[in-house]
Design an enzyme around this catalytic site. Structure first.
Site, short mmCIF file in Angstrom:
data_model
loop_
_atom_site.label_atom_id
_atom_site.label_comp_id
_atom_site.label_asym_id
_atom_site.label_seq_id
_atom_site.Cartn_x
_atom_site.Cartn_y
_atom_site.Cartn_z
N GLU A 21 49.73 89.13 21.06
CA GLU A 21 51.02 88.68 20.52
C GLU A 21 51.10 88.88 19.00
OE1 GLU A 21 52.73 85.05 22.81
OE2 GLU A 21 50.57 84.86 22.82
N TYR A 216 62.07 89.28 23.78
CA TYR A 216 62.11 89.77 22.41
C TYR A 216 63.15 90.85 22.12
CZ TYR A 216 57.85 87.05 22.37
OH TYR A 216 56.96 86.02 22.50
N ARG A 255 56.39 73.66 22.27
CA ARG A 255 57.49 73.96 23.19
C ARG A 255 56.96 73.91 24.60
NH1 ARG A 255 58.61 79.28 22.93
NH2 ARG A 255 58.49 79.08 25.18
N ASN A 271 53.32 75.45 24.70
CA ASN A 271 53.00 76.37 23.62
C ASN A 271 52.83 75.55 22.34
OD1 ASN A 271 53.63 79.05 25.02
ND2 ASN A 271 55.48 77.85 25.38
N GLY A 275 57.26 80.48 18.83
CA GLY A 275 57.85 81.49 17.95
C GLY A 275 58.75 80.82 16.92
N1 LIG Z 1 55.71 79.21 38.84
C1 LIG Z 1 56.67 80.00 38.39
N2 LIG Z 1 57.82 80.18 39.09
C2 LIG Z 1 58.80 80.99 38.64
N3 LIG Z 1 58.73 81.69 37.49
C3 LIG Z 1 57.61 81.57 36.74
C4 LIG Z 1 56.53 80.72 37.15
N4 LIG Z 1 55.57 80.82 36.23
C5 LIG Z 1 56.00 81.66 35.29
N5 LIG Z 1 57.23 82.13 35.60
C6 LIG Z 1 58.03 83.06 34.78
O1 LIG Z 1 57.15 83.79 33.93
C7 LIG Z 1 57.40 83.47 32.55
C8 LIG Z 1 56.08 83.35 31.79
O2 LIG Z 1 55.31 82.32 32.32
P1 LIG Z 1 54.67 81.16 31.44
O3 LIG Z 1 53.87 80.31 32.36
O4 LIG Z 1 55.70 80.47 30.63
O5 LIG Z 1 53.63 81.96 30.52
P2 LIG Z 1 53.76 82.66 29.07
O6 LIG Z 1 55.10 82.31 28.50
O7 LIG Z 1 52.62 82.04 28.33
O8 LIG Z 1 53.55 84.12 29.31
C9 LIG Z 1 58.18 82.18 32.57
O9 LIG Z 1 58.98 82.08 31.40
C10 LIG Z 1 58.98 82.30 33.86
O10 LIG Z 1 60.13 83.11 33.68
MG LIG Z 2 56.10 80.51 28.55
#
Ligand SMILES: Nc1ncnc2c1ncn2[C@@H]1O[C@H](COP(=O)(O)OP(=O)(O)O)[C@@H](O)[C@H]1O
Ligand SMILES: [Mg+2]
Length: 308
Positions: A21, A216, A255, A271, A275
């Site tokens: 990142e 982004y 967040r 988080n 950001g």
């Molecule tokens: N269990 C879930 N069900 C549906 N969508 C998910 C799920 N986990 C993650 N996502 C999708 O993937 C994105 C990234 O997952 P996240 O757990 O927030 O990890 P990061 O933001 O650290 O990459 C989320 O913003 C969401 O859109």
């Molecule tokens: Mg996330």
């Protein structure tokens, strides 16, 4: 520390770094650096590479504003270095940073405190797909590296073949993989500043999946602020975001990401260094709460300390 005291200190904005990142962090760091200069602080931008310890000592840095995302910055390692050097730093301490960097560890703590998070299995490099399949009850599933961000290495899979491909992809980022129930959404994110929830943002990615590009690239995602949720649900979500912040031991700004499903909702992750470009989600939510960007940056800076 008060703003007057901080204005006399040599402040480093740590940005860039060594994680996937890096580019996002440079943007966060530049926005924070600019805001600090405009507000009258002696701020220096430092790219946090392998020579970070030397740079901090050579420059005589007295306070660090950490604007790093991902590993070697958001994960407790830089926080640990700053503890050793005795330099007060912004945001969460060593333990909260390292726990929240690991989505599996985060979920275990959330569950211990009876906070809702999607059901999951853990897959480690070298384990068999068959064993995992036997434990998974249904599709779709979400496959993600335990310690990554910005949706890097995340995929939604609908069958065993896709699961295998998703695991291979996630394994490029981490040896520890989270395989989680897919929640249909809507998706929301909640900023927490000094233990208080900010207005909720609902994220509506135009392509359906909130991936790196949707996060982004301008215009790829619609943001509803405040999220158009039922008022009772809205309040419960804010309360659970604050509870998650507290049970994970976070400080400063964080967040918390959630998926909502009817009257239920599930916490995905926390988080600890969100950001902070002027168009990022936390500053958007802060602004909705009447806290402009420059003020937000100073509030975070005021929380700088050690032994959190
Ligand atoms: N269990 C879930 N069900 C549906 N969508 C998910 C799920 N986990 C993650 N996502 C999708 O993937 C994105 C990234 O997952 P996240 O757990 O927030 O990890 P990061 O933001 O650290 O990459 C989320 O913003 C969401 O859109
Ligand atoms: Mg996330």
């Amino acid at each position: 520390m008060t703003r007057e005291e901080l204005k006399k200190k040599k402040i480093a904005v740590l940005m860039g770094g060594l994680s996937a990142e890096r580019e996002v962090s440079l943007k966060t760091g530049q926005a924070v650096h600019k805001a600090l200069l405009q507000a009258g602080y002696q701020a220096l931008a430092i790219d946090a590479g392998r020579d970070l310890a030397t740079r901090l000592v050579e420059e005589g840095i007295e306070v660090a504003f950490i604007a790093l995302h991902g590993r070697y910055g958001e994960d407790g390692t830089v926080q640990g270095l700053l503890e050793v050097l005795g330099i007060p730093y912004t945001g969460s301490g060593v333990l909260a940073s390292s726990v929240t960097m690991d989505k599996v560890a985060t979920k275990k703590l959330l569950l211990y405190h009876e906070l809702p998070t999607p059901a999951f299995e853990v897959f480690r490099k070298g384990q068999s797909l068959e064993t995992l399949l036997a434990r998974c009850r249904h599709f779709p599933l979400v496959v993600k590296p335990a310690r990554e961000g910005s949706t890097i290495g995340v995929s939604i899979v609908k069958n065993a073949d896709q699961l295998q491909a998703g695991l291979e992809d996630a394994l490029k980022c981490d040896e520890l993989i989270l395989v989680e129930d897919c929640i249909q959404g809507p998706e929301v994110t909640i900023g927490v500043l000094d233990g208080k929830a900010l207005p909720i943002i609902q994220v509506v990615p135009k392509g359906g999946f909130y991936d790196y590009q949707a996060k982004y690239t301008k215009g790829q995602t619609e943001y509803l602020l405040p999220a158009p949720l039922d008022p009772t649900l809205y309040e419960r979500l804010q309360q659970v975001a604050v509870n998650a912040f507290e049970v994970l031991g976070c400080s400063g700004a964080a967040r918390v990401d959630f998926m909502v499903s009817g009257r239920e909702f599930f916490c995905l992750e926390v988080n600890t260094i969100p950001g902070m470009t002027e168009t990022s989600l936390l500053p958007k939510a802060a602004s909705e709460a009447g806290i402009p960007f420059k003020e937000l940056v100073q509030r975070i800076l005021e929380g700088a300390g050690t032994e959190k």
